[in-house]
Motif scaffolding. Structure first.
Motif, PDB file in Angstrom:
ATOM      1  N   ASP A  34       2.770   5.127  -4.683  1.00 17.24           N
ATOM      2  CA  ASP A  34       2.077   5.785  -3.575  1.00 17.24           C
ATOM      3  C   ASP A  34       0.594   5.456  -3.710  1.00 17.24           C
ATOM      4  O   ASP A  34      -0.191   6.253  -4.225  1.00 17.24           O
ATOM      5  CB  ASP A  34       2.328   7.295  -3.634  1.00 17.24           C
ATOM      6  CG  ASP A  34       1.555   8.059  -2.561  1.00 17.24           C
ATOM      7  OD1 ASP A  34       1.105   7.419  -1.589  1.00 17.24           O
ATOM      8  OD2 ASP A  34       1.392   9.288  -2.707  1.00 17.24           O
ATOM      9  N   ASN A  35       0.221   4.261  -3.267  1.00 23.32           N
ATOM     10  CA  ASN A  35      -1.154   3.805  -3.444  1.00 23.32           C
ATOM     11  C   ASN A  35      -2.143   4.429  -2.463  1.00 23.32           C
ATOM     12  O   ASN A  35      -3.351   4.307  -2.643  1.00 23.32           O
ATOM     13  CB  ASN A  35      -1.213   2.278  -3.315  1.00 23.32           C
ATOM     14  CG  ASN A  35      -0.502   1.576  -4.447  1.00 23.32           C
ATOM     15  OD1 ASN A  35      -0.687   1.907  -5.603  1.00 23.32           O
ATOM     16  ND2 ASN A  35       0.345   0.605  -4.115  1.00 23.32           N
ATOM     17  N   MET A  36      -1.632   5.078  -1.425  1.00 26.52           N
ATOM     18  CA  MET A  36      -2.507   5.657  -0.402  1.00 26.52           C
ATOM     19  C   MET A  36      -2.699   7.153  -0.566  1.00 26.52           C
ATOM     20  O   MET A  36      -3.448   7.763   0.190  1.00 26.52           O
ATOM     21  CB  MET A  36      -1.952   5.343   0.984  1.00 26.52           C
ATOM     22  CG  MET A  36      -1.836   3.859   1.292  1.00 26.52           C
ATOM     23  SD  MET A  36      -3.404   2.959   1.175  1.00 26.52           S
ATOM     24  CE  MET A  36      -4.322   3.688   2.525  1.00 26.52           C
ATOM     25  N   SER A  68       5.678   7.833   1.258  1.00 27.22           N
ATOM     26  CA  SER A  68       4.852   6.633   1.275  1.00 27.22           C
ATOM     27  C   SER A  68       5.696   5.384   1.529  1.00 27.22           C
ATOM     28  O   SER A  68       5.318   4.516   2.324  1.00 27.22           O
ATOM     29  CB  SER A  68       4.125   6.496  -0.065  1.00 27.22           C
ATOM     30  OG  SER A  68       3.330   5.337  -0.098  1.00 27.22           O
ATOM     31  N   THR A  69       6.860   5.320   0.882  1.00 23.31           N
ATOM     32  CA  THR A  69       7.743   4.162   1.057  1.00 23.31           C
ATOM     33  C   THR A  69       8.262   4.072   2.490  1.00 23.31           C
ATOM     34  O   THR A  69       8.357   2.981   3.064  1.00 23.31           O
ATOM     35  CB  THR A  69       8.925   4.243   0.079  1.00 23.31           C
ATOM     36  OG1 THR A  69       8.424   4.296  -1.261  1.00 23.31           O
ATOM     37  CG2 THR A  69       9.838   3.031   0.222  1.00 23.31           C
ATOM     38  N   SER A  91       0.831  -1.214   0.000  1.00 20.13           N
ATOM     39  CA  SER A  91       0.000   0.000   0.000  1.00 20.13           C
ATOM     40  C   SER A  91       0.857   1.253   0.000  1.00 20.13           C
ATOM     41  O   SER A  91       0.475   2.280  -0.575  1.00 20.13           O
ATOM     42  CB  SER A  91      -0.925   0.009   1.231  1.00 20.13           C
ATOM     43  OG  SER A  91      -1.771  -1.116   1.238  1.00 20.13           O
ATOM     44  N   ASN A  92       1.985   1.179   0.633  1.00 22.85           N
ATOM     45  CA  ASN A  92       2.881   2.331   0.746  1.00 22.85           C
ATOM     46  C   ASN A  92       4.268   1.958   0.230  1.00 22.85           C
ATOM     47  O   ASN A  92       5.126   1.515   0.991  1.00 22.85           O
ATOM     48  CB  ASN A  92       2.976   2.800   2.202  1.00 22.85           C
ATOM     49  CG  ASN A  92       1.695   3.441   2.682  1.00 22.85           C
ATOM     50  OD1 ASN A  92       1.340   4.540   2.267  1.00 22.85           O
ATOM     51  ND2 ASN A  92       0.973   2.746   3.549  1.00 22.85           N
ATOM     52  N   VAL A 104       6.120   9.754  -3.115  1.00 23.40           N
ATOM     53  CA  VAL A 104       6.473   8.338  -3.139  1.00 23.40           C
ATOM     54  C   VAL A 104       7.490   8.015  -2.052  1.00 23.40           C
ATOM     55  O   VAL A 104       7.431   6.955  -1.413  1.00 23.40           O
ATOM     56  CB  VAL A 104       7.023   7.942  -4.531  1.00 23.40           C
ATOM     57  CG1 VAL A 104       7.554   6.510  -4.515  1.00 23.40           C
ATOM     58  CG2 VAL A 104       5.951   8.081  -5.592  1.00 23.40           C
ATOM     59  N   SER A 136      -1.948   4.705   8.180  1.00 15.84           N
ATOM     60  CA  SER A 136      -1.638   3.995   6.934  1.00 15.84           C
ATOM     61  C   SER A 136      -1.851   4.859   5.706  1.00 15.84           C
ATOM     62  O   SER A 136      -1.352   4.537   4.620  1.00 15.84           O
ATOM     63  CB  SER A 136      -2.493   2.733   6.824  1.00 15.84           C
ATOM     64  OG  SER A 136      -3.867   3.063   6.877  1.00 15.84           O
ATOM     65  N   GLY A 137      -2.577   5.953   5.851  1.00 18.29           N
ATOM     66  CA  GLY A 137      -2.809   6.859   4.732  1.00 18.29           C
ATOM     67  C   GLY A 137      -3.004   8.277   5.223  1.00 18.29           C
ATOM     68  O   GLY A 137      -3.260   8.519   6.416  1.00 18.29           O
ATOM     69  N   TRP A 155      -0.273   9.811  -0.444  1.00 17.91           N
ATOM     70  CA  TRP A 155       0.511  10.720   0.395  1.00 17.91           C
ATOM     71  C   TRP A 155       0.986  11.941  -0.383  1.00 17.91           C
ATOM     72  O   TRP A 155       1.307  12.970   0.213  1.00 17.91           O
ATOM     73  CB  TRP A 155       1.714   9.991   0.991  1.00 17.91           C
ATOM     74  CG  TRP A 155       1.385   9.022   2.078  1.00 17.91           C
ATOM     75  CD1 TRP A 155       1.214   7.675   1.962  1.00 17.91           C
ATOM     76  CD2 TRP A 155       1.161   9.322   3.454  1.00 17.91           C
ATOM     77  NE1 TRP A 155       0.909   7.113   3.176  1.00 17.91           N
ATOM     78  CE2 TRP A 155       0.870   8.104   4.119  1.00 17.91           C
ATOM     79  CE3 TRP A 155       1.167  10.502   4.199  1.00 17.91           C
ATOM     80  CZ2 TRP A 155       0.591   8.022   5.486  1.00 17.91           C
ATOM     81  CZ3 TRP A 155       0.890  10.430   5.558  1.00 17.91           C
ATOM     82  CH2 TRP A 155       0.604   9.210   6.184  1.00 17.91           C
TER      83      TRP A 155
END
Length: 529
Positions: free
Chosen positions: A245-247, A255-256, A84-85, A252, A483-484, A249
């Motif tokens: 960056d699937n959430m 997020s990572t 997700s991140n 990237v 988480s997001g 933020w």
């Protein structure tokens, strides 16, 4: 003062063992309970009475540590955080960063485990190595954080195991809609197995964990070979270089870094062997090496599994949104093309997960027992009792089971909130590692002598300690991130609230009673010398 008959007996045995020295290898087995002459000497130096049986040997404690960490299983179960991140590249490289960083952490903890091989672990080390002005207070707070970390670890492992069971039910019955109360009952079922093996079959625990570690290693190949042979492989360049960056933020990189929490959690608890030290023969020599081999062996298996898993994912979003609720089960299904194949691979993880929870329960009960023995918790006299029949602290086992049962009730209200238990336990463990390693680093900076060790870092000790502290500080900050971005109230990371509540309770209890009854392990060390 009348000398303890048991102590008089072991001192007499040591006097008859002219080959023993603080830095040498033990040459004499004193008894099945007391272990070797080195173990007797260490317990006497720390002012502790040997109450448990030393049933673990080098191979069995290594198996225990490897099963309790179960890194390749853990990375599959927690991959959702990194996917997700950070995406697949974030999972692969983030895991490698965490593995390398934890190498410095484990080496630092292993050295302390050799200096003071006691079930107390971090809070005992802080008591011995912290500056005298704050030894007692810091040790007390670290003791509470250790209790919090290991208690929540049991809740985490039982929850993840229960989630896999629910995924299999959905797999075979697609119309099934999982209910929160059903998930909670599955957690309780796992805990019932933990209770059974930590009480009635506690004497067989070394043998059981030895058998499970064989499954842990064989299961690694049993899972990874079908993924290699049958899986549709993604593009190599995308797998290793595509950070996502699937959430949302907006960065990237950020997020990572948030996604590192999932990979790092696979290494939290690596000091488990230290908490079993009083049940390990020749602990000062065996335990630190078991910790290091666990980090290296499990770490490499976990990284290989992470890479393989990422190659088999395909569309990341479809895996993250799987109706099964367990990403690894969906990947198994996609790879094998059959529900039976996915079930077989998942069952391997289930068995290992259950017995990893058994090992976690054993570890946290020993940690609680040790802290209670030093009057660190309410009702210390009850929790510090060792059963004369089983030779284990059964009262500590019971209170651990009860605590996790109560904690699991959170799942009835919100599974998202219950998942934050992972962050809560991880943050507590990070803090205990930080403070204990920081105390040793400070002694080295000041040029103060350290205790003799059969796992000595030598001149590299200070840089290793400093790198470990910096790395842990970095992880500690992100352990409290949601988480997001812009989370709703239900999606907030409430770990910081639980963390703060426990610290405030510990502080209040310390002021009210703890400072009067808790002297800290270092006081017993002085009396034991």
């Amino acid at each position: 003062m009348v000398m303890d008959p048991h102590r008089k007996e072991v001192e007499s045995h040591l006097e008859k063992d002219p080959t023993y020295s603080d830095s040498g290898e033990p040459s004499v087995l004193v008894s099945e309970q007391d272990g070797t002459s080195a173990d007797v000497h260490d317990m006497m130096r720390m002012g502790k009475r040997q109450e448990t049986r030393r049933n673990f040997r080098h191979i069995t404690i290594l198996g225990f540590c490897m099963v309790i960490l179960s890194t390749w299983e853990a990375i599959l179960a927690t991959a959702v955080f990194s996917l997700s991140n950070g995406g697949t590249a974030g999972l692969i490289w983030g895991y490698l960063i965490c593995m390398i960083g934890f190498g410095f952490v484990v080496a630092s903890l292993a050295e302390m485990a050799s200096m003071a091989p006691t079930s107390g672990g971090q809070y005992h080390w802080v008591s011995e190595f912290a500056p005298p002005s704050c030894q007692r207070f810091l040790s007390y707070m670290v003791g509470w954080l250790g209790v919090l970390g290991w208690q929540t670890a049991a809740a985490t492992v039982s929850y993840l195991t229960g989630k896999q069971l629910q995924a299999l039910i959905i797999l075979w019955n697609p119309t099934y809609e999982p209910k929160a109360w059903q998930g909670t009952l599955l957690i309780w079922a796992v805990l019932a197995v933990c209770l059974l093996f930590n009480t009635f079959f506690s004497g067989k625990l070394p043998l059981i964990e030895g058998v499970i570690v064989v499954l842990h290693i064989a299961g690694f190949f049993a899972v990874i070979i079908p993924l290699w042979v049958m899986g549709d492989r993604s593009n190599t360049g995308d797998v290793f270089t595509l950070f996502q960056d699937n959430m949302g933020w907006g960065s990237v990189s950020l997020s990572t870094m948030v996604g590192l929490t999932g990979a790092a959690s696979c290494f939290v608890g690596v000091e488990a062997g230290a908490h079993m030290s009083e049940e390990v023969r020749n602990a000062a020599h065996v335990v630190p090496r078991a910790m290091m081999w666990t980090w290296l062996g499990n770490g490499l298996m976990g990284w290989i599994m992470a890479i393989t898993f990422c190659f088999c994912i395909g569309d990341t979003m479809s895996i993250l949104l799987t109706p099964l609720g367990a990403q690894q089960v969906q990947v198994f299904l996609n790879t094998t093309g059959s529900a039976a194949g996915a079930t077989g691979l998942t069952c391997i993880m289930l068995v290992i997960g259950v017995f990893a929870c058994v090992a976690v329960m054993a570890t946290n009960s020993r940690q609680l027992f040790a802290f209670a023995r030093d009057n660190g918790v309410p009702f210390s006299s009850t929790f510090s009792k060792i059963s004369p029949t089983s030779g284990v602290p059964v009262n500590s086992v019971y209170v651990t089971i009860t605590f996790v049962l109560l904690l699991s009730l959170i799942n009835l209200g919100s599974s998202v909130a219950f998942m934050q238990v992972i962050s809560l336990g991880v943050a507590a463990m990070y803090t205990s590692y930080l403070i204990s390693i920081g105390c040793v680093a400070l002694k080295r900076i000041r040029g103060e002598p350290l205790l003799p060790s059969k796992f000595n870092l030598g001149r590299l000790g200070l840089p290793i300690n400093i790198i470990a502290v910096v790395f842990l500080l970095f992880l500690w900050v992100f352990a409290f991130f949601p988480s997001g971005p812009h989370p709703a109230v239900a999606d907030m990371n409430w770990a910081v609230l639980g963390y703060g509540v426990v610290l405030i309770f510990a502080l209040v209890w310390y002021v009210i009673r703890g400072r009067r009854v808790y002297a800290g392990p270092v006081e017993y060390v002085r009396k034991g010398q």
